[in-house]
Design an enzyme around this catalytic site. Structure first.
Site, PDB file in Angstrom:
ATOM      1  N   HIS A   1     -12.895   2.882   0.197  1.00  0.00           N
ATOM      2  CA  HIS A   1     -12.887   1.871   1.285  1.00  0.00           C
ATOM      3  C   HIS A   1     -13.586   0.586   0.842  1.00  0.00           C
ATOM      4  CE1 HIS A   1     -12.678   5.044   4.779  1.00  0.00           C
ATOM      5  NE2 HIS A   1     -11.473   4.639   4.445  1.00  0.00           N
TER       6      HIS A   1
ATOM      7  N   GLU B   1      -8.228  -5.351   5.301  1.00  0.00           N
ATOM      8  CA  GLU B   1      -8.112  -5.118   3.856  1.00  0.00           C
ATOM      9  C   GLU B   1      -6.937  -5.890   3.268  1.00  0.00           C
ATOM     10  OE1 GLU B   1      -9.040  -0.635   3.148  1.00  0.00           O
ATOM     11  OE2 GLU B   1      -8.645  -0.925   5.266  1.00  0.00           O
TER      12      GLU B   1
ATOM     13  N   ARG C   1     -11.278  15.395   7.555  1.00  0.00           N
ATOM     14  CA  ARG C   1     -12.081  15.782   6.380  1.00  0.00           C
ATOM     15  C   ARG C   1     -13.474  16.214   6.820  1.00  0.00           C
ATOM     16  NH1 ARG C   1     -10.779  10.386   3.703  1.00  0.00           N
ATOM     17  NH2 ARG C   1      -8.693  10.676   2.868  1.00  0.00           N
TER      18      ARG C   1
ATOM     19  N   ASN D   1       0.872  -1.175   0.000  1.00  0.00           N
ATOM     20  CA  ASN D   1       0.000   0.000   0.000  1.00  0.00           C
ATOM     21  C   ASN D   1       0.909   1.225   0.000  1.00  0.00           C
ATOM     22  OD1 ASN D   1      -1.769   2.058   0.547  1.00  0.00           O
ATOM     23  ND2 ASN D   1      -2.646   1.150   2.381  1.00  0.00           N
TER      24      ASN D   1
ATOM     25  N   ARG E   1      -2.747  -2.307  -3.195  1.00  0.00           N
ATOM     26  CA  ARG E   1      -3.939  -1.500  -2.973  1.00  0.00           C
ATOM     27  C   ARG E   1      -3.881  -0.360  -3.979  1.00  0.00           C
ATOM     28  NH1 ARG E   1      -5.122   3.198   1.193  1.00  0.00           N
ATOM     29  NH2 ARG E   1      -7.326   3.435   0.703  1.00  0.00           N
TER      30      ARG E   1
END
Ligand code: ADP
Length: 411
Positions: free
Chosen positions: A187, A393, A249, A7, A98
């Site tokens: 996601h 993940e 965010r 990743n 990823r």
């Protein structure tokens, strides 16, 4: 098969080495042999590698100028005698990457070839922050591990089943056609993993009528409505900015408010991007932290802005849960995942408080006891099963890469 999961960020690299195959997947016994993080690539990079089987953590600092050097050094660390989770690079059967944005082209994981690489690069325009480092990671691994098959697992792929009514914005249609302006959702690997685990948790795997909501609450937060294993709506949009309140965010916002602030504060595009992505959310509202643990502590000491930030967080999540229950026409099961979802009983409780009339009840004892492991938190016999489901993940990326290399269907 040993699968290296990568990743890549702009100056960082997260990696895991996972042992997986068909039998391990069937028994749910895939093994994480190593978990690593390299920070500050481009200068004095800091390596931290945990070896879960040994209870050992290796640390070192090395001058590492690019992602390829980081991958090479990480592989060397895994081969060191005190790590010894890898005997040589030929030991790696596949690499799983990823990749944040697959646009409308990718609705599932794929093995990367030149044509796939071009398609990922064609998404640079709509994912300028995320896709370029992902491609750097691919090129680094291709050079460090020549001939090893590499798979791309996209954050957006699971949400490609959204119907047009859920993914279109109320903008002139020509902007969708010309620039791909639509909701993509992110996601996806987490929501896919958690929704499948939840279906199994309630004994309804592969039931096409199962209605599920998954809440991924980490630094980034998103919520997804899943019917029969297919994502039908999700809260992140064209970028990961839309939807829930997150660590830094803003989540949902009237775009006119951003334009007004740009004018009033004389901000350029980069500054407003930073404002919305890095200085808003829990951090911006509280002025204390983006970290939920720190906010809960500050609130307990009487900090009113920490309280209001947590209130906005839980309220926004609760509102989306209600909306997605309507979208799904009812609800069978709901999961909490991510650092906040898995570990914070008070946030789960506050979000769902008083929703018994909608079938959502939380057992206080079970909720308080559920921290970090898969657990039911609703009372027995409750109309909606509510559970903590730790996300993973990397595991799903490793399994997809293995299945693609072995020529097996993706589950
Ligand atoms: P990322 O999205 O970067 O992978 P994580 O999934 O690890 O992040 O989630 C990080 C968030 O989880 C932080 O806000 C952190 O405060 C929160 N968190 C972790 N443990 C707890 C806890 N025990 N109580 C409340 N929040 C927690």
């Amino acid at each position: 098969m040993k699968v290296l999961v990568l990743n890549c960020g702009s100056s960082s690299l997260k990696f895991q080495l996972i042992e997986t195959d068909q039998e391990r997947i069937a028994r749910d016994e895939d093994l994480a042999l190593a978990r690593g993080l390299v920070d500050n690539i481009g200068s004095d990079a800091v390596f931290k590698v945990e070896l879960p089987g040994r209870g050992v953590t290796l640390r070192e600092t090395a001058e590492v100028l690019d992602h390829k050097a980081a991958v090479v050094r990480a592989l060397e660390l895994l081969m060191r005698p005190d790590a010894a989770v890898l005997s040589g690079s030929a030991d790696i059967g596949a690499v799983g990457h990823r990749v944040v944005h697959g646009g409308e082209r990718f609705s599932a994981s794929v093995l990367i070839d030149d044509e796939v690489l071009r398609a990922i690069e064609s998404c640079f325009d709509i994912a300028p922050l995320h896709n370029p480092p992902n491609v750097k990671g691919y090129r680094a691994a291709r050079e460090a591990l020549p001939g090893v098959p590499q798979a791309a697992v996209f954050d957006t792929a699971f949400h490609q089943t959204l119907p047009a009514k859920a993914y279109l914005y109320g903008l002139p249609y020509v902007l969708y056609e010309r620039h791909g302006i639509r909701r993509y959702g992110f996601h996806g690997t987490s929501h896919r993993y958690v929704s499948a685990r939840l279906a199994r948790h309630v004994g309804r795997e592969k039931d096409p009528s199962l209605r599920v909501i998954t809440c991924h609450l980490g630094n980034g937060c998103s919520i997804t409505a899943v019917r029969g294993g297919r994502s039908i709506d999700t809260s992140m949009g064209f970028t990961p900015l839309e939807g829930l309140l997150m660590g830094t965010r803003s989540g949902d916002l009237d775009p006119a408010a951003a334009l007004h602030v740009m004018r009033k504060e004389e901000l350029g595009e980069r500054e407003v991007q930073a404002l919305l992505n890095k200085h808003s959310g829990l951090l911006g509202l509280s002025g204390v932290s983006n970290d939920m643990r720190a906010l809960l502590e500050a609130e307990a000491k009487g900090n009113p802005r920490a309280k209001v930030a947590i209130d906005v967080f839980c309220y926004r999540l609760r509102k989306y849960i209600g909306a997605y229950m309507a979208t799904l026409g009812g609800l069978d099961a709901l999961a909490f995942a991510g650092g906040i979802g898995e570990n914070s009983a008070p946030i789960r409780e506050r979000t769902l408080h008083g929703l018994e009339a909608l079938g959502l009840a939380v057992d206080p004892g079970r909720n308080a006891g559920a921290n970090g492991a898969e657990a039911r938190i609703s009372p027995d016999g409750s109309p909606v099963a509510i559970a903590v489901i730790p996300t993973n993940e990397e595991l799903l990326i490793a399994r997809d890469a293995y299945r693609l290399v072995a020529g097996l269907p993706l589950a």
